[in-house]
Design a protein around this motif. Structure first.
Motif, PDB file in Angstrom:
ATOM      1  N   ALA A  40      31.696  45.744  32.358  1.00 43.79           N
ATOM      2  CA  ALA A  40      32.720  44.962  31.656  1.00 43.79           C
ATOM      3  C   ALA A  40      33.296  43.887  32.582  1.00 43.79           C
ATOM      4  O   ALA A  40      33.518  42.740  32.159  1.00 43.79           O
ATOM      5  N   GLU A  41      33.535  44.246  33.846  1.00 43.57           N
ATOM      6  CA  GLU A  41      34.062  43.273  34.802  1.00 43.57           C
ATOM      7  C   GLU A  41      33.075  42.120  35.018  1.00 43.57           C
ATOM      8  O   GLU A  41      33.471  40.940  35.067  1.00 43.57           O
ATOM      9  N   TYR A  42      31.811  42.444  35.128  1.00 44.27           N
ATOM     10  CA  TYR A  42      30.766  41.437  35.338  1.00 44.27           C
ATOM     11  C   TYR A  42      30.766  40.411  34.208  1.00 44.27           C
ATOM     12  O   TYR A  42      30.753  39.194  34.444  1.00 44.27           O
ATOM     13  N   LEU A  43      30.812  40.897  32.978  1.00 41.07           N
ATOM     14  CA  LEU A  43      30.808  39.993  31.831  1.00 41.07           C
ATOM     15  C   LEU A  43      32.111  39.191  31.751  1.00 41.07           C
ATOM     16  O   LEU A  43      32.105  38.021  31.364  1.00 41.07           O
ATOM     17  N   ALA A  44      33.221  39.830  32.108  1.00 39.13           N
ATOM     18  CA  ALA A  44      34.512  39.136  32.076  1.00 39.13           C
ATOM     19  C   ALA A  44      34.521  37.979  33.072  1.00 39.13           C
ATOM     20  O   ALA A  44      35.056  36.896  32.783  1.00 39.13           O
ATOM     21  N   ARG A  45      33.949  38.185  34.243  1.00 41.13           N
ATOM     22  CA  ARG A  45      33.888  37.120  35.243  1.00 41.13           C
ATOM     23  C   ARG A  45      33.046  35.940  34.737  1.00 41.13           C
ATOM     24  O   ARG A  45      33.389  34.767  34.957  1.00 41.13           O
ATOM     25  N   ILE A  46      31.937  36.257  34.067  1.00 43.27           N
ATOM     26  CA  ILE A  46      31.096  35.195  33.515  1.00 43.27           C
ATOM     27  C   ILE A  46      31.848  34.447  32.416  1.00 43.27           C
ATOM     28  O   ILE A  46      31.795  33.213  32.338  1.00 43.27           O
ATOM     29  N   ALA A  47      32.549  35.186  31.568  1.00 46.27           N
ATOM     30  CA  ALA A  47      33.323  34.544  30.503  1.00 46.27           C
ATOM     31  C   ALA A  47      34.350  33.589  31.086  1.00 46.27           C
ATOM     32  O   ALA A  47      34.576  32.490  30.563  1.00 46.27           O
ATOM     33  N   GLN A  48      34.976  33.993  32.182  1.00 47.87           N
ATOM     34  CA  GLN A  48      35.972  33.134  32.826  1.00 47.87           C
ATOM     35  C   GLN A  48      35.325  31.850  33.353  1.00 47.87           C
ATOM     36  O   GLN A  48      35.892  30.759  33.208  1.00 47.87           O
ATOM     37  N   LYS A  49      34.152  31.970  33.947  1.00 48.82           N
ATOM     38  CA  LYS A  49      33.443  30.789  34.442  1.00 48.82           C
ATOM     39  C   LYS A  49      33.144  29.813  33.310  1.00 48.82           C
ATOM     40  O   LYS A  49      33.169  28.586  33.499  1.00 48.82           O
ATOM     41  N   LEU A  50      32.835  30.365  32.142  1.00 50.33           N
ATOM     42  CA  LEU A  50      32.465  29.547  30.994  1.00 50.33           C
ATOM     43  C   LEU A  50      33.663  29.103  30.166  1.00 50.33           C
ATOM     44  O   LEU A  50      33.510  28.354  29.206  1.00 50.33           O
ATOM     45  N   ASN A  51      34.859  29.608  30.538  1.00 52.62           N
ATOM     46  CA  ASN A  51      36.051  29.402  29.708  1.00 52.62           C
ATOM     47  C   ASN A  51      35.818  29.931  28.298  1.00 52.62           C
ATOM     48  O   ASN A  51      36.272  29.357  27.310  1.00 52.62           O
ATOM     49  N   ALA A  52      35.071  31.027  28.218  1.00 53.61           N
ATOM     50  CA  ALA A  52      34.731  31.647  26.935  1.00 53.61           C
ATOM     51  C   ALA A  52      35.719  32.760  26.598  1.00 53.61           C
ATOM     52  O   ALA A  52      36.388  33.314  27.473  1.00 53.61           O
TER      53      ALA A  52
END
Length: 249
Positions: A40-52
């Motif tokens: 979950a943390e891994y995906l959250a970090r990616i979402a933050q990078k994408l502003n998703a």
């Protein structure tokens, strides 16, 4: 996977993946943590990078089940199992690493597919004339299709003015029942739909009479008022989801 996601650049990431083998997690803590927390943390970090927007499905097991009234989102978590702890750690990581997040806590999920209480009860009813089902655990059965609809409903309402709506929401079924009462409803519907010729004798038992490696919350009632106010979403109609039990065979 990160490069693929960054290249695809989604506006919304939905994480419904979870290690849900609650009892097995007590001995397989590494796998449970890898999926429920670190994944979950891994995906959250990616979402933050994408502003998703990151939408994540969590659980009532973050609470200890000692409440006598439905839990609200601001109640202090106190998980009693590895599963609950790793799911809570996942929630915390999401809140820390992704601004635009919605965490959807749910409970007692059932559906036409996969292993779940409804399918188990229907299977046992065909082979056993008498069953014992726990009657001192209370919660809100939740149809998986209603969770999907709730997520789609939330997505349809997202816009640039959502800053005050990020956070944690509860979504589960009503009315609240015990596992024993839920089983009664399942068997009544199965009988009415001619899936059972006779209903098995259903005995109410206590949690102590059915020990499990992982401790279950005695009260898993989730208050769903916040999601109703924010997104006009009603609790899951679990009774309606039992209208066609042939789909669960």
């Amino acid at each position: 996977m990160e490069n693929n996601l960054l290249a695809f650049a989604p506006d919304i990431i939905i994480n419904a993946a979870a290690y849900t083998a609650v009892d097995k997690a007590e001995q397989d803590q590494e796998s449970a943590n890898a999926i429920n927390h670190l994944g979950a943390e891994y995906l959250a970090r990616i979402a933050q990078k994408l502003n998703a927007v990151f939408i994540h499905v969590s659980t009532d097991y973050v609470f200890d089940g000692n409440s006598a009234v439905p839990y609200v989102e601001t109640d202090k978590p106190n998980p009693q199992s590895v599963y609950g702890k790793t799911k809570l750690d996942g929630e915390s990581a999401i809140a820390q690493h992704c601004t635009k997040h919605i965490i959807l806590r749910t409970a007692w999920v059932f559906a036409e597919h996969g292993n779940n209480f409804v399918k188990t009860m229907l299977r046992l009813a065909l082979s056993r004339p008498e069953l014992g089902v726990v009657a001192d655990q209370i919660g809100g059965p939740t149809y998986a299709g209603d969770i999907a609809d709730a997520i789609l409903n939330i997505i349809s309402q997202l816009n640039s003015q959502n800053e005050d709506r990020w956070g944690v929401y509860h979504f589960s079924g009503e009315p609240y029942v015990s596992w024993h009462s839920f089983a009664e409803c399942i068997f009544e519907e199965a009988f009415n739909q001619s899936l059972l010729m006779t209903q098995p004798i259903l005995n109410a038992i206590t949690t102590e009479q059915y020990p499990t490696p992982a401790k279950r919350p005695a009260y898993s009632m989730l208050d769903c008022q916040k999601i109703h106010v924010a997104f006009n979403i009603e609790p899951s109609n679990w009774r309606a989801a039992l209208n066609n039990l042939t789909l669960y065979k």
